[in-house]
Motif scaffolding. Structure first.
Motif, PDB file in Angstrom:
ATOM      1  N   LEU A 261       2.985   4.715  -2.606  1.00 14.13           N
ATOM      2  CA  LEU A 261       3.343   3.847  -1.479  1.00 14.13           C
ATOM      3  C   LEU A 261       2.167   3.699  -0.529  1.00 14.13           C
ATOM      4  CD1 LEU A 261       6.935   5.044  -0.673  1.00 14.13           C
ATOM      5  CD2 LEU A 261       6.241   2.795  -1.475  1.00 14.13           C
ATOM      6  N   ALA A 262       1.510   4.815  -0.288  1.00 15.69           N
ATOM      7  CA  ALA A 262       0.381   4.799   0.637  1.00 15.69           C
ATOM      8  C   ALA A 262      -0.702   3.874   0.097  1.00 15.69           C
ATOM      9  CB  ALA A 262      -0.167   6.215   0.822  1.00 15.69           C
TER      10      ALA A 262
ATOM     11  N   PHE B  96      -0.274   1.416  -1.957  1.00 20.58           N
ATOM     12  CA  PHE B  96       0.212   0.035  -1.861  1.00 20.58           C
ATOM     13  C   PHE B  96      -0.031  -0.506  -0.448  1.00 20.58           C
ATOM     14  CE2 PHE B  96       3.438  -2.842  -0.318  1.00 20.58           C
ATOM     15  CZ  PHE B  96       3.361  -3.856  -1.260  1.00 20.58           C
ATOM     16  N   ALA B  97       0.308   0.322   0.508  1.00 18.66           N
ATOM     17  CA  ALA B  97       0.179  -0.111   1.903  1.00 18.66           C
ATOM     18  C   ALA B  97      -1.274  -0.376   2.251  1.00 18.66           C
ATOM     19  CB  ALA B  97       0.754   0.955   2.830  1.00 18.66           C
TER      20      ALA B  97
ATOM     21  N   ALA C 238      -2.317  -3.583   0.631  1.00 19.04           N
ATOM     22  CA  ALA C 238      -1.756  -4.753   1.320  1.00 19.04           C
ATOM     23  C   ALA C 238      -2.511  -4.992   2.616  1.00 19.04           C
ATOM     24  CB  ALA C 238      -0.272  -4.531   1.596  1.00 19.04           C
ATOM     25  N   ALA C 239      -2.789  -3.917   3.327  1.00 15.69           N
ATOM     26  CA  ALA C 239      -3.471  -4.061   4.614  1.00 15.69           C
ATOM     27  C   ALA C 239      -4.877  -4.630   4.412  1.00 15.69           C
ATOM     28  CB  ALA C 239      -3.542  -2.713   5.318  1.00 15.69           C
TER      29      ALA C 239
ATOM     30  N   LEU D  66       4.626  -5.745   6.886  1.00 14.20           N
ATOM     31  CA  LEU D  66       3.319  -5.097   6.977  1.00 14.20           C
ATOM     32  C   LEU D  66       2.218  -6.155   7.039  1.00 14.20           C
ATOM     33  CD1 LEU D  66       1.482  -2.607   6.877  1.00 14.20           C
ATOM     34  CD2 LEU D  66       1.645  -2.700   4.383  1.00 14.20           C
TER      35      LEU D  66
ATOM     36  N   ALA E 156      -0.365  -6.467  10.091  1.00 10.93           N
ATOM     37  CA  ALA E 156      -1.787  -6.349   9.755  1.00 10.93           C
ATOM     38  C   ALA E 156      -2.561  -7.509  10.364  1.00 10.93           C
ATOM     39  CB  ALA E 156      -1.967  -6.312   8.235  1.00 10.93           C
TER      40      ALA E 156
ATOM     41  N   LEU F  74       0.249   0.903  10.221  1.00  4.87           N
ATOM     42  CA  LEU F  74      -0.025   0.089   9.036  1.00  4.87           C
ATOM     43  C   LEU F  74       0.435   0.765   7.758  1.00  4.87           C
ATOM     44  CD1 LEU F  74      -3.546  -1.271  10.068  1.00  4.87           C
ATOM     45  CD2 LEU F  74      -1.408  -2.553   9.925  1.00  4.87           C
ATOM     46  N   LEU F  75       1.367   1.679   7.906  1.00  3.21           N
ATOM     47  CA  LEU F  75       1.881   2.394   6.732  1.00  3.21           C
ATOM     48  C   LEU F  75       3.397   2.571   6.861  1.00  3.21           C
ATOM     49  CD1 LEU F  75       1.263   3.905   4.124  1.00  3.21           C
ATOM     50  CD2 LEU F  75       0.904   5.965   5.491  1.00  3.21           C
ATOM     51  N   PRO F  76       4.160   1.736   6.141  1.00  5.25           N
ATOM     52  CA  PRO F  76       5.619   1.894   6.237  1.00  5.25           C
ATOM     53  C   PRO F  76       6.082   3.283   5.812  1.00  5.25           C
ATOM     54  CG  PRO F  76       5.059  -0.229   5.283  1.00  5.25           C
ATOM     55  CD  PRO F  76       3.764   0.551   5.376  1.00  5.25           C
ATOM     56  N   GLY F  77       5.487   3.811   4.738  1.00  7.32           N
ATOM     57  CA  GLY F  77       5.802   5.180   4.368  1.00  7.32           C
ATOM     58  C   GLY F  77       7.095   5.312   3.591  1.00  7.32           C
TER      59      GLY F  77
ATOM     60  N   PRO G 296       8.665  -0.513   0.317  1.00  5.25           N
ATOM     61  CA  PRO G 296       8.112  -1.873   0.421  1.00  5.25           C
ATOM     62  C   PRO G 296       9.142  -2.977   0.178  1.00  5.25           C
ATOM     63  CG  PRO G 296       6.705  -0.488  -0.942  1.00  5.25           C
ATOM     64  CD  PRO G 296       7.905   0.336  -0.607  1.00  5.25           C
TER      65      PRO G 296
END
Lengths: 209, 249
Positions: A6-7, A9-10, A13-14, B55, B59, B86-89, B94
């Motif tokens: 997930l990290a 992915f994030a 995406a960022a 996100l 961003a 910036l991290l849903p976690g 997602p």
């Protein structure tokens, strides 16, 4: 494990999203190289200042102004529409009662503002007619009309509920809001025919008396 | 987005009956359409906005990151489940709907995408459709399914979007996943509201709301109405998300 995916992915995406932003920033650097002096910027708004809304309004003289034009003085504010025959005149009378509770010297430091719910019919001319009809002094009282989005946003930020009934009338809350000089909501007078004492006392304080 | 055909939306509460002429005028040809409004066709997101979607928004728009958002625009619960700006976690997968968003932030997201929030009438019209019927508001099984969902506590981890049901128009999960913001959430006026700024002096109202509702069987619609009337534009909650709409073809 799942967390790492997930990290990643994030982060992906960022990065993907920031990239076009970086390119844009780079592009605009060319214009920046002319080294124009920075435009004077007003001090930042308070965290709860409604002047952050940035919406534009027309006054009863047809001049367009941002909401933040009211910044700098305490404001006594209500939303209404000029063809409203029942509650709105009472709301205006309630505001006049607050006005009468202030000393003449204080009045010079306070703005009374009316915002219309009715973009379709409340033109600047309609507001001007309302000023005459309700005998609202030129100095001190400001009347505004805006587009539907500006009305919705202002109502939302004040906690005002309203609904067009489809026949030209609106159901609406009856609220008088007091803003401090920075546009932060300090008090709301709820309902009609409420005594002015509490609101006036707050205004005395805001005006430093 | 998918196109949702227009239709007649009958608001839960009829407009004023103070003016008898209007009252008579308001009853539709079918006798049941008091206060009904024509809703033109519109486009609606197939899915609720996800954490991944949101996100992308934060961003690109730093003022909407959790640590930057103005107190005017969101309460302190904003994006509470996210790990950081910036991290849903792990608590905000997602593909699950983004929640803990305010009306202001939801509206800003839709604007950023060139869209806007659906109106109450649009949302209710789209949500009236079951898998097989355009208007299932009289279908006891459909209504019961919604009520069953309302009766369940919100799960700690929300399911991915698209996991509940797809209605006739191809719109997913309008019921059963999260509650959703609408553009005019602040049009839900409750007569006799305890806050006391309205209703007690009903006769003094400009266009005072009538108490009798359009479809007393649709208890779920009452619950949505009550929920919306309790909202504040800064408010965020663990089961409150949104999707976007566009004015139709």
């Amino acid at each position: 494990m799942k967390r790492r995916v997930l990290a990643r992915f994030a982060a992906f995406a960022a990065t993907a999203l920031l990239l076009p932003g970086l390119l844009l920033a780079h592009g605009s650097a060319h214009r920046g190289s002319e080294e124009l002096p920075p435009a004077p910027r007003p001090a930042a708004f308070a965290d709860h200042s409604i002047y952050q809304l940035g919406s534009l309004w027309w006054n009863d003289r047809g001049a367009q102004q941002p909401l933040s034009a009211l910044r700098g003085r305490p404001v006594v504010l209500a939303m209404l529409y000029t063809s409203c025959e029942n509650t709105c005149p009472v709301l205006v009378e309630d505001m006049k009662r607050i006005e009468r509770a202030l000393a003449p010297a204080e009045l010079r430091g306070v703005t009374f503002a009316l915002f219309s719910y009715d973009p379709a019919r409340d033109t600047p001319a309609a507001l001007a007619a309302y000023r005459l009809k309700r005998n609202l002094p030129d100095d001190g009282w400001r009347l505004f009309t805006g587009d539907a989005d500006a009305v919705l946003e202002l109502a939302a930020v004040l906690g005002v509920k309203y609904k067009p009934d489809g026949y030209g009338d609106f159901q609406h809350s009856n609220l008088i809001t007091v803003l401090d000089a920075e546009g932060v909501v300090r008090h709301q007078q709820v309902g009609l025919n409420a005594p002015a004492a509490e609101t006036a006392a707050l205004l005395h304080t805001l005006l430093g008396r | 987005m998918v196109a949702v055909p227009g239709g007649r939306d009958t608001p839960l509460y009829k407009p004023s009956e103070l003016n008898p002429a209007r009252g008579a005028d308001a009853v539709g040809a079918d006798g049941a359409g008091a206060g009904a409004v024509e809703v033109p066709a519109f486009y609606l997101d197939r899915f609720a906005v996800t954490n991944a979607d949101y996100l992308a928004f934060v961003a690109a728009n730093s003022q909407w990151r959790r640590s930057n958002v103005a107190g005017l625009f969101a309460d302190t619960g904003y994006l509470r489940a996210w790990e950081n700006d910036l991290l849903p976690g792990p608590l905000a997968p997602p593909q699950s709907p983004v929640v803990h968003v305010s009306w202001f932030s939801a509206r800003a997201y839709c604007k950023w995408r060139g869209a806007r929030l659906p109106t109450t009438a649009q949302w209710e019209l789209a949500a009236a459709a079951s898998e097989t019927s355009a208007d299932a508001r009289q279908d006891p099984a459909f209504l019961q399914r919604i009520l069953n969902w309302y009766g369940q506590p919100a799960p700690e981890l929300l399911s991915p979007v698209g996991s509940v049901y797809r209605n006739l128009w191809g719109v997913h999960d309008l019921h059963g996943l999260v509650w959703e913001w609408v553009l005019d959430f602040n049009s839900a006026l409750v007569t006799g509201e305890s806050r006391g700024d309205m209703g007690l002096e009903r006769r003094l109202f400009c266009a005072a709301g009538a108490i009798d509702a359009a479809n007393a069987d649709d208890y779920a619609a009452f619950m949505r109405f009550a929920f919306r009337s309790s909202l504040d534009a800064r408010y965020t909650a663990s089961s409150l998300g949104f999707r976007c709409a566009l004015t139709g073809p």
